[in-house]
Motif scaffolding. Structure first.
Motif, PDB file in Angstrom:
ATOM      1  N   ILE B  13       0.733  -1.917  -0.227  1.00 35.21           N
ATOM      2  CA  ILE B  13      -0.019  -0.037   0.285  1.00 35.21           C
ATOM      3  C   ILE B  13       0.978   0.964   0.044  1.00 35.21           C
ATOM      4  O   ILE B  13      -0.022   2.274  -0.579  1.00 35.21           O
ATOM      5  CB  ILE B  13      -0.893   0.398   1.166  1.00 35.21           C
ATOM      6  CG1 ILE B  13      -1.552  -1.258   0.912  1.00 35.21           C
ATOM      7  CG2 ILE B  13      -1.522   1.019   1.382  1.00 35.21           C
ATOM      8  CD1 ILE B  13      -2.925  -0.861   0.016  1.00 35.21           C
ATOM      9  N   PHE B  16       2.038   2.375  -3.660  1.00 41.69           N
ATOM     10  CA  PHE B  16       1.107   2.520  -4.227  1.00 41.69           C
ATOM     11  C   PHE B  16       0.778   3.861  -3.687  1.00 41.69           C
ATOM     12  O   PHE B  16       0.960   4.713  -5.131  1.00 41.69           O
ATOM     13  CB  PHE B  16      -0.045   1.461  -3.769  1.00 41.69           C
ATOM     14  CG  PHE B  16      -0.380   0.465  -5.225  1.00 41.69           C
ATOM     15  CD1 PHE B  16       0.467  -0.278  -5.787  1.00 41.69           C
ATOM     16  CD2 PHE B  16      -1.788  -0.639  -4.592  1.00 41.69           C
ATOM     17  CE1 PHE B  16       0.166  -0.402  -7.091  1.00 41.69           C
ATOM     18  CE2 PHE B  16      -1.454  -1.141  -5.894  1.00 41.69           C
ATOM     19  CZ  PHE B  16      -0.413  -1.384  -7.066  1.00 41.69           C
ATOM     20  N   MET B  17       0.845   4.101  -2.809  1.00 43.79           N
ATOM     21  CA  MET B  17       0.592   5.907  -1.852  1.00 43.79           C
ATOM     22  C   MET B  17       1.708   6.317  -2.606  1.00 43.79           C
ATOM     23  O   MET B  17       1.835   7.836  -3.087  1.00 43.79           O
ATOM     24  CB  MET B  17       0.074   5.860  -0.875  1.00 43.79           C
ATOM     25  CG  MET B  17       0.043   6.805  -0.730  1.00 43.79           C
ATOM     26  SD  MET B  17      -0.303   7.047   1.638  1.00 43.79           S
ATOM     27  CE  MET B  17       1.512   6.852   2.051  1.00 43.79           C
ATOM     28  N   VAL B  20       1.460   7.748  -6.405  1.00 43.03           N
ATOM     29  CA  VAL B  20       0.520   8.338  -6.642  1.00 43.03           C
ATOM     30  C   VAL B  20       0.770   9.624  -6.773  1.00 43.03           C
ATOM     31  O   VAL B  20       0.271  10.524  -7.205  1.00 43.03           O
ATOM     32  CB  VAL B  20      -0.897   7.592  -5.695  1.00 43.03           C
ATOM     33  CG1 VAL B  20      -2.183   8.860  -6.332  1.00 43.03           C
ATOM     34  CG2 VAL B  20      -1.869   6.559  -7.176  1.00 43.03           C
ATOM     35  N   LEU B  23       2.676  10.156  -9.717  1.00 46.85           N
ATOM     36  CA  LEU B  23       1.577  10.886 -10.596  1.00 46.85           C
ATOM     37  C   LEU B  23       1.283  12.166 -10.475  1.00 46.85           C
ATOM     38  O   LEU B  23       0.962  13.181 -11.582  1.00 46.85           O
ATOM     39  CB  LEU B  23       0.475   9.660 -10.991  1.00 46.85           C
ATOM     40  CG  LEU B  23       0.036  10.180 -11.728  1.00 46.85           C
ATOM     41  CD1 LEU B  23       0.310   9.859 -13.240  1.00 46.85           C
ATOM     42  CD2 LEU B  23      -1.833   8.307 -11.588  1.00 46.85           C
ATOM     43  N   LEU B  24       0.866  12.683  -9.668  1.00 46.72           N
ATOM     44  CA  LEU B  24       0.133  14.232  -9.282  1.00 46.72           C
ATOM     45  C   LEU B  24       0.876  15.142  -9.197  1.00 46.72           C
ATOM     46  O   LEU B  24       0.786  16.096  -8.948  1.00 46.72           O
ATOM     47  CB  LEU B  24      -1.014  14.107  -7.692  1.00 46.72           C
ATOM     48  CG  LEU B  24      -2.214  13.073  -7.268  1.00 46.72           C
ATOM     49  CD1 LEU B  24      -2.615  12.696  -5.819  1.00 46.72           C
ATOM     50  CD2 LEU B  24      -2.754  13.314  -8.993  1.00 46.72           C
ATOM     51  N   ARG B  25       2.113  14.929  -8.685  1.00 50.28           N
ATOM     52  CA  ARG B  25       3.331  15.998  -8.599  1.00 50.28           C
ATOM     53  C   ARG B  25       4.772  16.020  -9.675  1.00 50.28           C
ATOM     54  O   ARG B  25       4.581  17.425  -9.343  1.00 50.28           O
ATOM     55  CB  ARG B  25       3.834  15.819  -7.479  1.00 50.28           C
ATOM     56  CG  ARG B  25       2.986  16.173  -5.624  1.00 50.28           C
ATOM     57  CD  ARG B  25       2.758  17.379  -6.070  1.00 50.28           C
ATOM     58  NE  ARG B  25       3.576  18.389  -5.072  1.00 50.28           N
ATOM     59  CZ  ARG B  25       4.068  19.117  -5.689  1.00 50.28           C
ATOM     60  NH1 ARG B  25       2.777  20.408  -5.401  1.00 50.28           N
ATOM     61  NH2 ARG B  25       4.543  20.069  -5.046  1.00 50.28           N
ATOM     62  N   PHE B  26       4.572  15.320 -10.216  1.00 57.18           N
ATOM     63  CA  PHE B  26       6.247  15.251 -10.822  1.00 57.18           C
ATOM     64  C   PHE B  26       5.344  16.317 -12.243  1.00 57.18           C
ATOM     65  O   PHE B  26       4.323  16.521 -12.209  1.00 57.18           O
ATOM     66  CB  PHE B  26       6.419  14.166 -11.032  1.00 57.18           C
ATOM     67  CG  PHE B  26       7.617  13.295 -10.146  1.00 57.18           C
ATOM     68  CD1 PHE B  26       8.012  14.403  -9.524  1.00 57.18           C
ATOM     69  CD2 PHE B  26       7.653  11.922 -10.602  1.00 57.18           C
ATOM     70  CE1 PHE B  26       8.830  13.687  -8.942  1.00 57.18           C
ATOM     71  CE2 PHE B  26       8.530  11.993  -9.526  1.00 57.18           C
ATOM     72  CZ  PHE B  26       9.271  12.246  -8.726  1.00 57.18           C
ATOM     73  N   VAL B  29       5.569  14.104 -18.679  1.00 55.26           N
ATOM     74  CA  VAL B  29       5.437  12.872 -19.076  1.00 55.26           C
ATOM     75  C   VAL B  29       6.103  12.089 -18.726  1.00 55.26           C
ATOM     76  O   VAL B  29       6.119  10.443 -17.616  1.00 55.26           O
ATOM     77  CB  VAL B  29       4.852  12.519 -20.354  1.00 55.26           C
ATOM     78  CG1 VAL B  29       4.833  11.594 -20.862  1.00 55.26           C
ATOM     79  CG2 VAL B  29       4.214  14.062 -20.517  1.00 55.26           C
ATOM     80  N   ARG B  32       6.740  11.045 -14.479  1.00 55.05           N
ATOM     81  CA  ARG B  32       5.625  11.099 -14.527  1.00 55.05           C
ATOM     82  C   ARG B  32       5.694   8.867 -14.126  1.00 55.05           C
ATOM     83  O   ARG B  32       4.935   8.337 -13.574  1.00 55.05           O
ATOM     84  CB  ARG B  32       4.337  10.943 -14.563  1.00 55.05           C
ATOM     85  CG  ARG B  32       4.462  12.025 -13.955  1.00 55.05           C
ATOM     86  CD  ARG B  32       2.545  12.985 -14.521  1.00 55.05           C
ATOM     87  NE  ARG B  32       2.618  14.468 -14.450  1.00 55.05           N
ATOM     88  CZ  ARG B  32       2.196  15.379 -15.341  1.00 55.05           C
ATOM     89  NH1 ARG B  32       2.259  15.356 -16.049  1.00 55.05           N
ATOM     90  NH2 ARG B  32       2.323  16.904 -14.470  1.00 55.05           N
ATOM     91  N   LEU B  33       6.108   8.722 -15.827  1.00 51.79           N
ATOM     92  CA  LEU B  33       6.420   7.615 -16.150  1.00 51.79           C
ATOM     93  C   LEU B  33       7.102   6.518 -15.314  1.00 51.79           C
ATOM     94  O   LEU B  33       6.687   5.842 -14.566  1.00 51.79           O
ATOM     95  CB  LEU B  33       6.764   7.630 -17.979  1.00 51.79           C
ATOM     96  CG  LEU B  33       5.983   6.173 -18.808  1.00 51.79           C
ATOM     97  CD1 LEU B  33       4.712   5.353 -18.055  1.00 51.79           C
ATOM     98  CD2 LEU B  33       6.678   6.383 -19.981  1.00 51.79           C
ATOM     99  N   THR B  36       5.614   6.270 -11.737  1.00 53.51           N
ATOM    100  CA  THR B  36       4.299   4.983 -11.644  1.00 53.51           C
ATOM    101  C   THR B  36       4.797   3.731 -11.978  1.00 53.51           C
ATOM    102  O   THR B  36       4.202   2.499 -11.886  1.00 53.51           O
ATOM    103  CB  THR B  36       3.275   6.046 -12.151  1.00 53.51           C
ATOM    104  OG1 THR B  36       4.056   5.243 -13.648  1.00 53.51           O
ATOM    105  CG2 THR B  36       2.533   7.079 -12.048  1.00 53.51           C
ATOM    106  N   ASP B  40       4.444   0.887  -8.942  1.00 52.23           N
ATOM    107  CA  ASP B  40       2.612   0.203  -9.126  1.00 52.23           C
ATOM    108  C   ASP B  40       4.097  -1.559  -9.223  1.00 52.23           C
ATOM    109  O   ASP B  40       2.931  -2.341  -8.992  1.00 52.23           O
ATOM    110  CB  ASP B  40       2.877   0.382  -9.897  1.00 52.23           C
ATOM    111  CG  ASP B  40       1.482   1.539  -9.818  1.00 52.23           C
ATOM    112  OD1 ASP B  40       1.175   1.984  -8.648  1.00 52.23           O
ATOM    113  OD2 ASP B  40       0.379   2.037 -10.675  1.00 52.23           O
ATOM    114  N   ALA B  79       5.209   0.887 -20.243  1.00 55.66           N
ATOM    115  CA  ALA B  79       5.729   1.689 -19.730  1.00 55.66           C
ATOM    116  C   ALA B  79       6.774   1.719 -20.966  1.00 55.66           C
ATOM    117  O   ALA B  79       7.132   3.086 -21.696  1.00 55.66           O
ATOM    118  CB  ALA B  79       6.401   1.174 -18.878  1.00 55.66           C
ATOM    119  N   ILE B  82       4.875   3.086 -24.390  1.00 55.86           N
ATOM    120  CA  ILE B  82       4.446   4.119 -24.132  1.00 55.86           C
ATOM    121  C   ILE B  82       5.689   5.883 -23.513  1.00 55.86           C
ATOM    122  O   ILE B  82       5.099   6.767 -24.776  1.00 55.86           O
ATOM    123  CB  ILE B  82       3.291   4.907 -22.989  1.00 55.86           C
ATOM    124  CG1 ILE B  82       2.444   3.511 -22.185  1.00 55.86           C
ATOM    125  CG2 ILE B  82       2.929   6.710 -22.702  1.00 55.86           C
ATOM    126  CD1 ILE B  82       2.160   3.909 -21.296  1.00 55.86           C
TER     127      ILE B  82
END
Lengths: 88, 110
Positions: B13, B16-17, B20, B23-26, B29, B32-33, B36, B40, B79, B82
């Motif tokens: 957990i 995962f946190m 996230v 993903l929100l703060r960086f 693209v 973020r990749l 995450t 994950d 990944a 992408i």
């Protein structure tokens, strides 16, 4: 006791999915949205496995495996469409 | 055995946190990749391994092992796809990025 921890982690994963949906809504480029959907599908596989343990249903594991496969194919397809412009 | 399973679940957990938050703060693209994908992959491995420890060696435990192997194969591949697509259609990087590829640096404008 551990089943309660599994339920609590399920709820926590759902809250984090909503945070990922914020990035999928705001995200300035297409690739941000693809990354966010990939993260959401990974969390959905974890939630399905936890639900199958909580409710003692074994067939949720098959659904989780098929969901992981479909999300992988969707990500590869969107990436190929983003790169080449066609799907063939 | 339940204590070990609980500790492994908490670590999953936590990863995962962290993913996230990245993903929100960086700002970019590619960063973020970077955040995450690794978080994950490790997080779902730890959570499913915690369920395997809780169940013992049964039939569903083998299925969960198959899911772990498939996700550890497929998630870095997705990944990579992408990142290759985003690099080839020139999605802009964050200001101040240093290139090792000189031809790409001359043709870009920032």
């Amino acid at each position: 006791m551990l089943l309660f921890a599994f339920t609590a982690s399920c709820i926590f994963l759902v809250l984090m999915i909503f945070l990922c949906l914020y990035r999928a809504y705001v995200g300035p480029t297409v690739a941000d949205r693809v990354i966010s959907i990939n993260v959401i599908s990974t969390k959905a596989v974890a939630i399905m496995t936890l639900v199958s343990i909580i409710y003692h249903k074994e067939y949720f594991l098959d659904i989780a495996l098929v969901y992981a496969l479909i999300s992988f194919l969707a990500t590869i397809g969107v990436a190929k469409y983003l790169q080449k412009g066609v799907l063939e | 055995m339940e204590i070990i399973s609980f500790i492994v679940l908490i670590f999953g957990i936590f990863f995962f946190m962290v993913g996230v938050v990245g993903l929100l703060r960086f700002p970019d693209v590619y960063t973020r990749l970077h955040a995450t994908t690794k978080c994950d992959t490790l997080g779902i491995g730890l959570i499913l391994f915690s369920i395997m420890l809780y169940q013992g060696f049964t039939g569903p435990s083998v299925k969960i092992g198959i899911i772990i192997i498939f996700i550890w194969l497929s998630n870095p591949t997705a990944a990579h796809a992408i990142a290759k697509a985003a690099y080839s259609v020139d999605i802009p990087m964050i200001k101040g990025t240093v290139f090792a590829d000189q031809s790409k640096e001359e043709s870009s404008s920032w």
